[in-house]
Each structure stands twice: as C-alpha cells, then as structure tokens.
Design an enzyme around this catalytic site. Sequence first.
Site, PDB file in Angstrom:
ATOM      1  CB  CYS A   1      44.579  32.751  -9.348  1.00 19.29           C
ATOM      2  SG  CYS A   1      43.793  31.148  -9.645  1.00 19.29           S
TER       3      CYS A   1
ATOM      4  CB  SER B   1      53.364  28.638  -8.460  1.00 19.82           C
ATOM      5  OG  SER B   1      54.338  29.352  -7.707  1.00 19.82           O
TER       6      SER B   1
ATOM      7  CB  SER C   1      57.095  26.864  -6.530  1.00 19.77           C
ATOM      8  OG  SER C   1      57.210  27.908  -7.474  1.00 19.77           O
TER       9      SER C   1
ATOM     10  CB  CYS D   1      43.144  25.087  -6.115  1.00 17.62           C
ATOM     11  SG  CYS D   1      44.422  25.026  -7.393  1.00 17.62           S
TER      12      CYS D   1
END
Length: 374
Positions: free
Chosen positions: A199, A8, A13, A101
């Site tokens: 986002c 990400s 991550s 998502c």
Amino acid sequence: MKVLAAMSGGVDSAVAAARAVEAGHEVVGVHLALSRMPGTLRTGSRGCCTIEDSTDAWKACEKLGIPYYVWDFSERFKEDVVDDFIAEYAAGRTPNPCMRCNERIKFAALLEKALALGFDAVCTGHYARVDQDADGNYELHRANDWAKDQSYVLGVLTHEQLKHSMFPLADAQTKAEVRAEAERRGLSVAKKPDSHDICFISDGDTRGWLAEKIEMTPGEIVDQSGAKVGTHEGANAFTVGQRRGLKLGTPAADGKPRFVLEIRPKENTVVVGPEQLLAMDEIRGIKVSWAGEPIAEVHSGAEFDCMAQVRAHGDPVPARAHMITDDEGAPLLVVNLIDPLRGVAPGQTVVLYQGTRVLGQATIDAARSLASVD
C-alpha cells in the site's frame, strides 16, 4: 460486547462491521490513517490506505448507523512497517509488510488502544476464525473460504490478542457471497475492487521505490563457485528466485536459465545458479511466536508433524518441525520439508499449521537445499 471495527474502506471490513452490529454488539468504526500524505498513496484497486478509502469507510459507518473516527497511526506505521521494510531489504532479506502491519499496527497498537478505551474486542474483515479448545484456550484457524483465507498473515497473533479478536467473515463461503451481502445491505463498497500489492509504494514499482531509499552500489553477480558471471547496480534490488533482469554476461555451461539463489549484502554480491537449487529442504526461523497456546512438543523440543506455508497465497507442504536454541540461547525453529519449497528467502515468514489450525510462525533466517550439499 463493546467492539471496535477497523474500517479499511473495503467491502470485507464493511460487511464484518455490519455482522457485528447485527449480532447485537455495541460497535464503533475507526479508520487508520497510515500516511501523513495520503494523496501520494495508490488509488482504486491498488492500495488500501487512500483518501478514497477513508471516505468509503465513513459512508459504510453512516449506513450502519455507528460512530466513525479516524486515528492517526502514521508515525508508528512508518517506524514499524515502512522503515522495517527498508531495513530488511538493505540487509538482503525479503520482508512481508502485511505481516508486520497486522502484528505491530492492527493487533498491537490498535488493540492496545482499544482495550485502554474500554473495548472488548477489535473486529476486522480478515478471512480467518478464532475458536476455543476444550480447556477454553483460543486458537486461530483457516476460514471456510480457503481461496480468500488470510490466516497466514495473522499467524503472528498471540493467545492474548486472539482473546480480543473478532473475524465475522470466518463462515463466508465465497467472496461473491460477501459482495452480495454488501449489496443487500446497501453498502456503497459492494463492487469496490480488492486492494493488493504494497500500500505504501505508490506505483507498484518496488525496485524503483527502494532505489530511492537504499544506496545502491554496483557489484558482481557470481555463480555457486564464486566465478563472476555479470554485474549489478545494487544487490538490494534482487530477490531470491528472480530470473528476469539479471543481464548475465556469461552463459551457463548447460545453456539453461539461472536464478538468484542468494543475496550477500555485506559483499554486495548476488549469487545465481540452476533452478533446482531453489528447492529448499530445510528452513530455520527466528522471532518465533505461537498463535494461541503452544502445543506440547514446543516445550519438550520433540518433533511434530505439520504443514508449512511461506507465502500468503502459497500452497502449504508437509513438514516436520522442532524447536532448538542457537549459540546465544535464543529460540530457533527448524522445519524439515517433506516436499521441498521453491525460492524460499530469508526475511519471509514461515507459518505452521495442523489441519486448519495455525500453530505459529517464524521469520526465515536461513534455508538449505540438499541438492547443493556435496
């Protein structure tokens, strides 16, 4: 194993990928481009899909010595997440775009493509755990760090998806530990602020953003009896539990504040009332799925004890749940809350737990308050 690490651009991550590399897996990093115009997305700590994030993901992969790719998932993201978000609000519901998502992009589209390319698993920086029971069935559990636990937004994962999911941060005790590890590894994202909010809404103004996507029509605000107490510029801009911004012209008889209890998009009406009517005792959920193999009671229709959670960072409450079918034969989850939950709205997700295990989830279709029953 051959592992595809979803990068990400954040610290979680990056450390998850580093741990996968250290464990001896063959790791390839991929960053998902979710917007055709990334410059319009938020920057810094506000978003998670910006140009800066793509650069940070590339730097992390370079430091780890693993290949790095960018995959364009923008069209599917728009259809499955953004358009769904708009449609849900237009229907008077309160959706969770992060849940969609994870369900449709990271663990459907991404995993599907990864498996087609010969990868064994997708690795992400989520704080959650995948375990196996005595029979080898895969289960989803909370992470060690309950303050950062993200099992709620992963409650949509199926047994088959859990078989190919890797969460290396499951054992992390705190986020500070992860940041310290990133610094030790020389990862430039060690001190990068966490992303938050939605986002794809550039300035964080959800109401203003929706006003550009959904036709807002003036209508009435009414109390539980149907009496008009004010007007609004568009019912879709309200959420259940909202108190501020109602601009009611008629005060309540007891002088106490009133809250949004219900949104009726077909009538373009917002219903308000006293705070105690926000405490819901029963939830009915549709689009039910189970995180791993369902427990026996799901098949038999028997009641079972569980904990119910309706927000990503909300407190779970004790409940008893069972499965029924609606008038059209579709599965329906009924959750009777031992401790009422405040401000439950249609469109939200209810996730059920037993101990640390995630049992499954459903999209809330209706909620009932016993206080409103005569």
